[in-house]
Design an enzyme around this catalytic site. Structure first.
Site, PDB file in Angstrom:
ATOM      1  N   GLN A  78       0.845  -1.195   0.000  1.00 10.31           N
ATOM      2  CA  GLN A  78       0.000   0.000   0.000  1.00 10.31           C
ATOM      3  C   GLN A  78       0.883   1.248   0.000  1.00 10.31           C
ATOM      4  OE1 GLN A  78      -3.024   0.005   3.024  1.00 10.31           O
ATOM      5  NE2 GLN A  78      -3.712   2.055   2.479  1.00 10.31           N
ATOM      6  N   PHE A  79       1.181   1.759  -1.188  1.00  9.41           N
ATOM      7  CA  PHE A  79       2.065   2.917  -1.305  1.00  9.41           C
ATOM      8  C   PHE A  79       1.497   4.152  -0.628  1.00  9.41           C
ATOM      9  CE2 PHE A  79      -0.682   3.880  -4.840  1.00  9.41           C
ATOM     10  CZ  PHE A  79      -0.638   5.250  -4.960  1.00  9.41           C
ATOM     11  N   THR A  80       0.174   4.210  -0.429  1.00 12.30           N
ATOM     12  CA  THR A  80      -0.423   5.392   0.189  1.00 12.30           C
ATOM     13  C   THR A  80       0.000   5.568   1.647  1.00 12.30           C
ATOM     14  OG1 THR A  80      -2.450   4.184   0.732  1.00 12.30           O
ATOM     15  CG2 THR A  80      -2.421   5.391  -1.363  1.00 12.30           C
TER      16      THR A  80
END
Length: 144
Positions: A78-80
């Site tokens: 999850q890059f966020t």
């Protein structure tokens, strides 16, 4: 690197409307990989997760780890988690690792987890649009 660990009763992960992976009682781990991250912390983090006592014993105290309860793990990239919200209202993801570097670290982390976890490890699909339906138990959420 940022990990968000949630104790769950169960979790289903769908891609394009179809179940891609699912687990029963255990952990959902969201992993955010930043530009500064490399492989050096993976063993330490996998070991920490394997020893994290967030599951209840027979007295209702959080004294058991994932291996002691034969729990399952779902690992989701999850890059966020690398979002910077200091300026403005639109998050900046400039600190997130490039997809090429992040996928190498993600795949290496899966292998490290397998060295420390005795039970099922499921994953999401790197870079995919995923729909995750989980039942958080407790709720228990730990940030590493």
């Amino acid at each position: 690197m940022k990990l968000v660990v949630q104790r769950v009763v169960k979790c289903d992960l769908k891609i394009n409307g179809k179940i891609f992976s699912s687990i029963g009682y255990g952990m959902v781990i969201f992993i955010g990989i930043s530009k500064e991250d490399d492989l050096s912390l993976l063993n330490k983090l996998a070991y920490k997760i394997s020893k994290l006592r967030i599951f209840n014993d027979e007295f209702g105290k959080m004294n058991k780890n994932i291996n002691e309860i034969n729990g399952e793990i779902l690992l989701v990239s999850q890059f966020t988690l690398c979002a910077d919200t200091k300026k403005g209202n639109r998050p900046s993801f400039i600190a997130a690792a490039s997809p090429e570097n992040a996928i190498k670290i993600y795949n290496s982390f899966i292998e490290e987890l397998k060295n420390h976890i005795n039970t099922k490890i499921q994953t999401g699909k790197f870079g995919a649009d995923m729909k995750i339906n989980l039942i958080n138990d407790g709720p228990v959420t730990i940030i590493l």
